[in-house]
Write a protein that holds these residues in place. Structure first.
Motif, PDB file in Angstrom:
ATOM      1  N   LYS A  31       2.248  -1.833  10.677  1.00 21.56           N
ATOM      2  CA  LYS A  31       2.090  -1.585   9.247  1.00 21.56           C
ATOM      3  C   LYS A  31       3.449  -1.205   8.670  1.00 21.56           C
ATOM      4  O   LYS A  31       4.169  -0.382   9.229  1.00 21.56           O
ATOM      5  N   SER A  64      -0.022  -9.255   3.441  1.00 19.25           N
ATOM      6  CA  SER A  64      -0.712  -8.166   2.748  1.00 19.25           C
ATOM      7  C   SER A  64      -2.187  -8.192   3.079  1.00 19.25           C
ATOM      8  O   SER A  64      -2.811  -9.251   3.083  1.00 19.25           O
ATOM      9  N   GLU A  65      -2.699  -7.027   3.342  1.00 20.96           N
ATOM     10  CA  GLU A  65      -4.140  -6.838   3.480  1.00 20.96           C
ATOM     11  C   GLU A  65      -4.534  -6.019   2.255  1.00 20.96           C
ATOM     12  O   GLU A  65      -4.004  -4.930   2.048  1.00 20.96           O
ATOM     13  N   ARG A  66      -5.408  -6.535   1.451  1.00 19.27           N
ATOM     14  CA  ARG A  66      -5.711  -5.969   0.140  1.00 19.27           C
ATOM     15  C   ARG A  66      -5.920  -4.455   0.142  1.00 19.27           C
ATOM     16  O   ARG A  66      -5.390  -3.756  -0.707  1.00 19.27           O
ATOM     17  N   THR A  67      -6.639  -3.924   1.081  1.00 21.73           N
ATOM     18  CA  THR A  67      -6.962  -2.499   1.040  1.00 21.73           C
ATOM     19  C   THR A  67      -6.153  -1.638   2.005  1.00 21.73           C
ATOM     20  O   THR A  67      -6.191  -0.416   1.914  1.00 21.73           O
ATOM     21  N   THR A  68      -5.403  -2.264   2.909  1.00 22.13           N
ATOM     22  CA  THR A  68      -4.722  -1.464   3.935  1.00 22.13           C
ATOM     23  C   THR A  68      -3.208  -1.531   3.902  1.00 22.13           C
ATOM     24  O   THR A  68      -2.550  -0.779   4.608  1.00 22.13           O
ATOM     25  N   GLY A  69      -2.628  -2.433   3.130  1.00 20.70           N
ATOM     26  CA  GLY A  69      -1.173  -2.496   3.019  1.00 20.70           C
ATOM     27  C   GLY A  69      -0.578  -3.761   3.602  1.00 20.70           C
ATOM     28  O   GLY A  69      -1.276  -4.754   3.815  1.00 20.70           O
TER      29      GLY A  69
END
Length: 132
Positions: A31, A64-69
């Motif tokens: 991340k 990018s993961e919409r809710t996790t960064g």
């Protein structure tokens, strides 16, 4: 990080972030820090950090993961390609400097081979000045 006034800061950040991925400072699948955190750490505007990260994403080095960064890609081919591009840019700089001091190609190749062997034996040893 020190910035060069001759190039846009977002570009310098993108290059630094690419380097971090290529050398494994930011490991595959890791991340990434958030935009605000990166901007604060580097002393830049969040919009500048956002642009650099968007370019990394466009190049396939992060996703990018919409809710996790944002996360570093786990695509080893994309990382190897970035590593090759960084090495090519470094080679281009070396060639420009070597030819700028009048060094012939054969001497430049011999110098690289010599320094490569020296580096393999002791990467902590400072690089001495080489006469041309």
């Amino acid at each position: 990080m020190e910035f060069d006034s001759s190039a846009p800061i977002w570009r310098q950040l993108k290059d630094e972030f690419t380097r971090r991925i290529a050398v494994g400072t930011w490991a595959p699948g890791a991340k990434l820090p958030g935009v605000r955190e990166l901007a604060a750490d580097l002393g830049v505007n969040p919009n500048t950090a956002q642009r650099a990260l968007s370019e990394l994403e466009r190049d396939g080095l992060c996703k990018s993961e919409r809710t996790t960064g944002r996360f570093v890609t786990d695509d080893s081919h994309a990382i190897d390609t970035a590593r090759g591009e960084l090495a090519q840019a470094a080679a281009d700089v070396f060639i420009a400097r070597a030819t700028g001091v009048g060094m012939q190609q054969s001497r430049a190749i011999a110098l690289i081979e010599q320094r490569w062997m020296h580096h393999d034996h002791d990467p902590e040893t400072p690089t001495p000045t080489v006469e041309t």
